[in-house]
Motif scaffolding. Structure first.
Motif, PDB file in Angstrom:
ATOM      1  N   ALA A  95      -7.337  40.210  77.255  1.00  0.00           N
ATOM      2  CA  ALA A  95      -8.063  41.546  77.169  1.00  0.00           C
ATOM      3  C   ALA A  95      -7.334  42.051  75.814  1.00  0.00           C
ATOM      4  O   ALA A  95      -8.172  42.675  74.964  1.00  0.00           O
ATOM      5  N   SER A  96      -6.013  41.840  75.951  1.00  0.00           N
ATOM      6  CA  SER A  96      -5.263  42.695  74.863  1.00  0.00           C
ATOM      7  C   SER A  96      -3.927  41.956  74.947  1.00  0.00           C
ATOM      8  O   SER A  96      -3.504  41.303  75.865  1.00  0.00           O
ATOM      9  N   LEU A  97      -3.124  42.141  73.857  1.00  0.00           N
ATOM     10  CA  LEU A  97      -1.600  41.693  73.664  1.00  0.00           C
ATOM     11  C   LEU A  97      -0.511  42.755  73.305  1.00  0.00           C
ATOM     12  O   LEU A  97      -1.096  43.292  72.300  1.00  0.00           O
ATOM     13  N   THR A  98       0.319  42.996  73.946  1.00  0.00           N
ATOM     14  CA  THR A  98       1.349  43.972  73.590  1.00  0.00           C
ATOM     15  C   THR A  98       2.718  43.437  73.475  1.00  0.00           C
ATOM     16  O   THR A  98       3.081  42.674  74.468  1.00  0.00           O
ATOM     17  N   VAL A  99       3.307  43.409  72.386  1.00  0.00           N
ATOM     18  CA  VAL A  99       4.840  42.949  72.423  1.00  0.00           C
ATOM     19  C   VAL A  99       5.871  44.313  71.935  1.00  0.00           C
ATOM     20  O   VAL A  99       5.548  44.875  70.958  1.00  0.00           O
ATOM     21  N   VAL A 100       6.837  44.064  72.507  1.00  0.00           N
ATOM     22  CA  VAL A 100       7.749  45.332  72.406  1.00  0.00           C
ATOM     23  C   VAL A 100       9.030  44.509  71.938  1.00  0.00           C
ATOM     24  O   VAL A 100       9.794  43.649  72.829  1.00  0.00           O
ATOM     25  N   ILE A 148      -3.686  34.719  65.948  1.00  0.00           N
ATOM     26  CA  ILE A 148      -3.564  35.675  67.146  1.00  0.00           C
ATOM     27  C   ILE A 148      -5.012  36.571  66.827  1.00  0.00           C
ATOM     28  O   ILE A 148      -4.736  37.372  66.182  1.00  0.00           O
ATOM     29  N   THR A 149      -6.065  36.303  67.563  1.00  0.00           N
ATOM     30  CA  THR A 149      -7.163  37.153  67.243  1.00  0.00           C
ATOM     31  C   THR A 149      -7.497  38.285  68.266  1.00  0.00           C
ATOM     32  O   THR A 149      -8.166  38.990  68.280  1.00  0.00           O
ATOM     33  N   THR A 150      -6.519  38.487  69.259  1.00  0.00           N
ATOM     34  CA  THR A 150      -6.584  39.287  70.497  1.00  0.00           C
ATOM     35  C   THR A 150      -6.223  40.520  69.926  1.00  0.00           C
ATOM     36  O   THR A 150      -5.240  40.685  68.949  1.00  0.00           O
ATOM     37  N   PRO A 151      -6.741  41.833  70.107  1.00  0.00           N
ATOM     38  CA  PRO A 151      -6.289  42.994  69.703  1.00  0.00           C
ATOM     39  C   PRO A 151      -4.906  43.375  70.379  1.00  0.00           C
ATOM     40  O   PRO A 151      -4.387  43.057  71.263  1.00  0.00           O
ATOM     41  N   THR A 152      -4.040  43.508  69.441  1.00  0.00           N
ATOM     42  CA  THR A 152      -2.478  43.474  69.407  1.00  0.00           C
ATOM     43  C   THR A 152      -1.768  44.836  69.104  1.00  0.00           C
ATOM     44  O   THR A 152      -2.299  45.445  68.175  1.00  0.00           O
ATOM     45  N   LEU A 153      -1.013  45.060  70.044  1.00  0.00           N
ATOM     46  CA  LEU A 153      -0.312  46.364  69.966  1.00  0.00           C
ATOM     47  C   LEU A 153       1.359  45.843  69.786  1.00  0.00           C
ATOM     48  O   LEU A 153       1.746  44.970  70.354  1.00  0.00           O
ATOM     49  N   LEU A 210       3.093  41.825  60.449  1.00  0.00           N
ATOM     50  CA  LEU A 210       1.973  41.986  61.345  1.00  0.00           C
ATOM     51  C   LEU A 210       0.821  42.502  60.949  1.00  0.00           C
ATOM     52  O   LEU A 210      -0.318  41.975  61.047  1.00  0.00           O
ATOM     53  N   ARG A 211       0.829  43.639  60.199  1.00  0.00           N
ATOM     54  CA  ARG A 211      -0.456  44.049  59.409  1.00  0.00           C
ATOM     55  C   ARG A 211      -0.868  43.220  58.391  1.00  0.00           C
ATOM     56  O   ARG A 211      -2.106  43.188  58.279  1.00  0.00           O
ATOM     57  N   ASP A 212      -0.024  42.493  57.745  1.00  0.00           N
ATOM     58  CA  ASP A 212      -0.629  41.282  56.575  1.00  0.00           C
ATOM     59  C   ASP A 212      -1.494  40.209  57.154  1.00  0.00           C
ATOM     60  O   ASP A 212      -2.297  39.751  56.659  1.00  0.00           O
ATOM     61  N   ASN A 213      -1.120  39.887  58.488  1.00  0.00           N
ATOM     62  CA  ASN A 213      -1.387  38.589  59.051  1.00  0.00           C
ATOM     63  C   ASN A 213      -2.173  38.685  60.358  1.00  0.00           C
ATOM     64  O   ASN A 213      -2.959  37.623  60.652  1.00  0.00           O
ATOM     65  N   VAL A 214      -1.903  39.395  61.240  1.00  0.00           N
ATOM     66  CA  VAL A 214      -2.608  39.559  62.391  1.00  0.00           C
ATOM     67  C   VAL A 214      -4.079  40.633  62.369  1.00  0.00           C
ATOM     68  O   VAL A 214      -3.917  41.755  62.071  1.00  0.00           O
ATOM     69  N   PRO A 215      -5.149  39.639  62.626  1.00  0.00           N
ATOM     70  CA  PRO A 215      -6.619  40.517  62.009  1.00  0.00           C
ATOM     71  C   PRO A 215      -6.718  41.915  62.849  1.00  0.00           C
ATOM     72  O   PRO A 215      -7.048  42.885  62.051  1.00  0.00           O
ATOM     73  N   SER A 216      -6.254  41.885  64.282  1.00  0.00           N
ATOM     74  CA  SER A 216      -6.489  43.232  64.988  1.00  0.00           C
ATOM     75  C   SER A 216      -5.308  43.628  65.405  1.00  0.00           C
ATOM     76  O   SER A 216      -5.026  43.183  66.504  1.00  0.00           O
ATOM     77  N   CYS A 217      -4.248  44.459  64.825  1.00  0.00           N
ATOM     78  CA  CYS A 217      -3.075  44.804  65.219  1.00  0.00           C
ATOM     79  C   CYS A 217      -2.696  46.208  64.673  1.00  0.00           C
ATOM     80  O   CYS A 217      -3.096  46.935  63.692  1.00  0.00           O
ATOM     81  N   GLU A 218      -2.115  46.885  65.799  1.00  0.00           N
ATOM     82  CA  GLU A 218      -1.498  48.214  65.608  1.00  0.00           C
ATOM     83  C   GLU A 218       0.030  48.123  65.661  1.00  0.00           C
ATOM     84  O   GLU A 218       0.259  47.537  66.614  1.00  0.00           O
ATOM     85  N   VAL A 219       0.694  49.093  64.961  1.00  0.00           N
ATOM     86  CA  VAL A 219       2.179  48.955  64.950  1.00  0.00           C
ATOM     87  C   VAL A 219       2.573  50.107  64.790  1.00  0.00           C
ATOM     88  O   VAL A 219       2.137  51.037  64.136  1.00  0.00           O
ATOM     89  N   GLU A 220       3.491  50.503  65.865  1.00  0.00           N
ATOM     90  CA  GLU A 220       4.521  51.749  65.974  1.00  0.00           C
ATOM     91  C   GLU A 220       6.040  51.470  66.083  1.00  0.00           C
ATOM     92  O   GLU A 220       6.573  50.743  66.830  1.00  0.00           O
ATOM     93  N   ILE A 221       6.596  51.965  65.026  1.00  0.00           N
ATOM     94  CA  ILE A 221       8.058  52.018  65.062  1.00  0.00           C
ATOM     95  C   ILE A 221       8.402  53.484  65.600  1.00  0.00           C
ATOM     96  O   ILE A 221       8.188  54.676  65.140  1.00  0.00           O
TER      97      ILE A 221
END
Length: 295
Positions: free
Chosen positions: A145-150, A224-229, A248-259
């Protein structure tokens, strides 16, 4: 015969089990363990919490196990059913019977979910578990349903040779002093208990066989087409956060990134409330409509 993950000797196994039991005594909330059969062996899974929504699966870091989530499990399990598998071919109570590397991570994960009777989950991976979660995200999109990587190590940017060399050197001579020095460098602001240090040291008595993270190509990231954080530490030594964000922003279609400012690789321990809150806010957006209305 292909090599399988194993403890180096009986003494190493006994010490690992001793530290595992000590950490289990500190576990904060009720939980149960299950052994799920897969093509690669039996996977030990810890289960906690309850809820009507999509369950959460937590993938632990290098040398960790299902007990590594003790410091955040109360938040994750408050409104969700949470599964914490112990990776086959790595330290833990899973038992490997067939070779497994990243080409089989997706199959293994799908079989674990089948054994649990779960159709779809929110997948969260930290550090080495982030590598495994990204690999799973390339083949098991229908189950996520979603994918999160830390802080996913070795997948988006190269690990510095100086850090690798330090890890190898300390791994060869894992004294308490060296382990604490390594933690202070890699995970600034994170203080582990004596029991946690003992667990890290005992995990070195296991010979893993799952390999090491490999850099993802742009084309592979694009699958990776899953909504990703992705949550990254601004001061991380294990990853270049700015380059990782751009990839990630350039290649993963649905991705949010937080530094996260002032965070190192140990972000999950350094700022646990911030990280869990951000993850839960993200997963909530990808719950079924009826589950969201029930909150």
């Amino acid at each position: 015969m292909a090599k399988l993950g194993r403890f180096k000797n009986d003494k190493a196994r006994e010490e690992y089990m001793r530290t595992y039991r000590e950490l289990e005594k500190q576990w904060r909330i009720p939980s149960a363990t299950l052994d799920v059969s897969t093509s690669y062996g039996t996977t030990r899974v810890r289960k906690a919490g309850a809820g009507e929504g999509v369950p959460i699966v937590l993938m632990h870091s290098l040398g960790g196990n299902s007990l590594s989530w003790d410091h955040v499990i109360e938040d994750f399990a408050r409104d969700h059913l949470v599964y914490m598998p112990e990776m086959i071919g790595a330290p833990g109570l899973s038992v490997q019977t067939a070779p497994l590397d990243e080409t089989g991570f997706g199959t293994w994960f799908g079989e674990v979910l089948d054994g649990l009777g779960v159709d779809q989950v929110h997948l969260v991976g930290y550090s080495q578990g982030g590598w495994q979660a990204l690999v799973i995200g390339t083949t098991q999109q229908a189950r996520l349903a979603s994918l999160t990587v830390v802080e996913p190590t070795g997948t988006l940017t190269k690990i510095k040779w100086s850090l690798l060399w330090t890890m190898i050197r300390i791994g060869a001579r894992p004294t308490d002093k060296n382990l604490r020095k390594m933690n202070a460098r890699l995970n600034p602001g994170v203080t582990l208990t004596d029991a946690e240090y003992a667990g890290v040291k005992a995990a070195l008595g296991y010979s893993p066989t799952i390999g090491y993270p490999k850099m993802f190509t742009d084309d592979r990231l694009a699958t990776i087409t899953t909504p990703t954080l992705a949550l990254l530490g601004s001061e991380s030594l294990a990853i270049n956060p700015q380059l990782a964000e751009q990839r990630l922003r350039d290649n993963v279609p649905s991705c949010e990134v937080e530094i996260v400012p002032k965070a190192g690789h140990g972000i999950f321990h350094q700022f646990p409330k911030l990280v869990t809150s951000r993850i839960l806010d993200f997963t909530r957006r990808y719950e079924p409509t009826d589950a969201r209305h029930g909150e």
